[in-house]
Scaffold this motif. Structure first.
Motif, mmCIF file in Angstrom:
data_model
loop_
_atom_site.group_PDB
_atom_site.id
_atom_site.type_symbol
_atom_site.label_atom_id
_atom_site.label_comp_id
_atom_site.label_asym_id
_atom_site.label_seq_id
_atom_site.Cartn_x
_atom_site.Cartn_y
_atom_site.Cartn_z
ATOM 1 N N ASP B 39 0.833 -1.211 0.000
ATOM 2 C CA ASP B 39 0.000 0.000 0.000
ATOM 3 C C ASP B 39 0.867 1.260 0.000
ATOM 4 O O ASP B 39 0.615 2.205 -0.752
ATOM 5 C CB ASP B 39 -0.920 0.015 1.225
ATOM 6 C CG ASP B 39 -2.079 -0.958 1.084
ATOM 7 O OD1 ASP B 39 -2.290 -1.479 -0.026
ATOM 8 O OD2 ASP B 39 -2.776 -1.196 2.083
ATOM 9 N N ILE B 40 1.879 1.276 0.873
ATOM 10 C CA ILE B 40 2.761 2.446 0.949
ATOM 11 C C ILE B 40 3.501 2.617 -0.377
ATOM 12 O O ILE B 40 3.634 3.729 -0.903
ATOM 13 C CB ILE B 40 3.767 2.302 2.118
ATOM 14 C CG1 ILE B 40 3.030 2.361 3.455
ATOM 15 C CG2 ILE B 40 4.849 3.390 2.047
ATOM 16 C CD1 ILE B 40 3.893 1.975 4.657
ATOM 17 N N GLU B 43 1.274 4.082 -3.141
ATOM 18 C CA GLU B 43 1.071 5.518 -2.912
ATOM 19 C C GLU B 43 2.346 6.303 -3.238
ATOM 20 O O GLU B 43 2.288 7.371 -3.860
ATOM 21 C CB GLU B 43 0.664 5.729 -1.452
ATOM 22 C CG GLU B 43 0.422 7.180 -1.067
ATOM 23 C CD GLU B 43 -0.817 7.778 -1.734
ATOM 24 O OE1 GLU B 43 -1.725 7.013 -2.116
ATOM 25 O OE2 GLU B 43 -0.853 9.026 -1.882
ATOM 26 N N SER B 65 3.752 7.109 3.754
ATOM 27 C CA SER B 65 3.580 6.480 5.071
ATOM 28 C C SER B 65 2.741 7.365 5.974
ATOM 29 O O SER B 65 1.839 6.890 6.672
ATOM 30 C CB SER B 65 4.942 6.241 5.732
ATOM 31 O OG SER B 65 5.733 5.402 4.931
ATOM 32 N N LYS B 67 0.583 9.567 5.077
ATOM 33 C CA LYS B 67 -0.799 9.601 4.589
ATOM 34 C C LYS B 67 -1.541 8.322 4.979
ATOM 35 O O LYS B 67 -2.676 8.367 5.460
ATOM 36 C CB LYS B 67 -0.801 9.751 3.068
ATOM 37 C CG LYS B 67 -2.192 9.858 2.489
ATOM 38 C CD LYS B 67 -2.172 10.109 0.991
ATOM 39 C CE LYS B 67 -3.575 9.986 0.411
ATOM 40 N NZ LYS B 67 -3.576 10.178 -1.042
ATOM 41 N N LEU B 68 -0.904 7.178 4.778
ATOM 42 C CA LEU B 68 -1.595 5.915 5.008
ATOM 43 C C LEU B 68 -1.656 5.516 6.475
ATOM 44 O O LEU B 68 -2.585 4.857 6.907
ATOM 45 C CB LEU B 68 -0.932 4.793 4.200
ATOM 46 C CG LEU B 68 -1.142 4.882 2.692
ATOM 47 C CD1 LEU B 68 -0.357 3.798 1.981
ATOM 48 C CD2 LEU B 68 -2.624 4.734 2.352
#
Lengths: 76, 76
Positions: B39-40, B43, B65, B67-68
């Motif tokens: 995921d990181i 992004e 990082s 943001k998530l």
């Protein structure tokens, strides 16, 4: 730190679609993951102790991850 | 999946203070970390593209990082 190999980080980033990754990019992702892993582990150890166990199991990790990350999308 | 070695996960969990870890506990933590890493990375790749770069750098990883995970305590 530096428990997760840079080659593992590289493989994951390529799977995510990265064409090129700077060395600092890879080491930064490793740091983020290792910090999270330590936090999740500490919480999971506390949960195991709370349940009267010395062995940390999958449920401890799942509960700790949910608590620390609040990411239900992880599907764990 | 299975890019991060179980021995790396074991080392991190011992550093966190674990006495014993079930096999499922270790593989579950690996899954959580690899999911987050993907995921990181996705992004971060999007952020690099947005900046007109093909190379993912440390700032992309830090921004992604934050943001998530919304974890300023990571110190990244």
């Amino acid at each position: 730190m530096a428990d997760i190999s840079i080659s593992a980080i590289d493989r994951i980033m390529r799977k995510a679609g990265a064409e090129r990754v700077s060395e600092e990019g890879a080491t930064t992702l490793r740091e983020v993951l290792e910090t999270l892993a330590l936090d999740i582990s500490r919480e999971a150890i506390a949960l195991a102790k709370h349940a009267g166990r010395k062995t940390v199991n999958a449920e401890d990790i799942k509960l700790a991850s949910r608590k620390l990350l609040a990411l239900t999308k992880l599907g764990v």
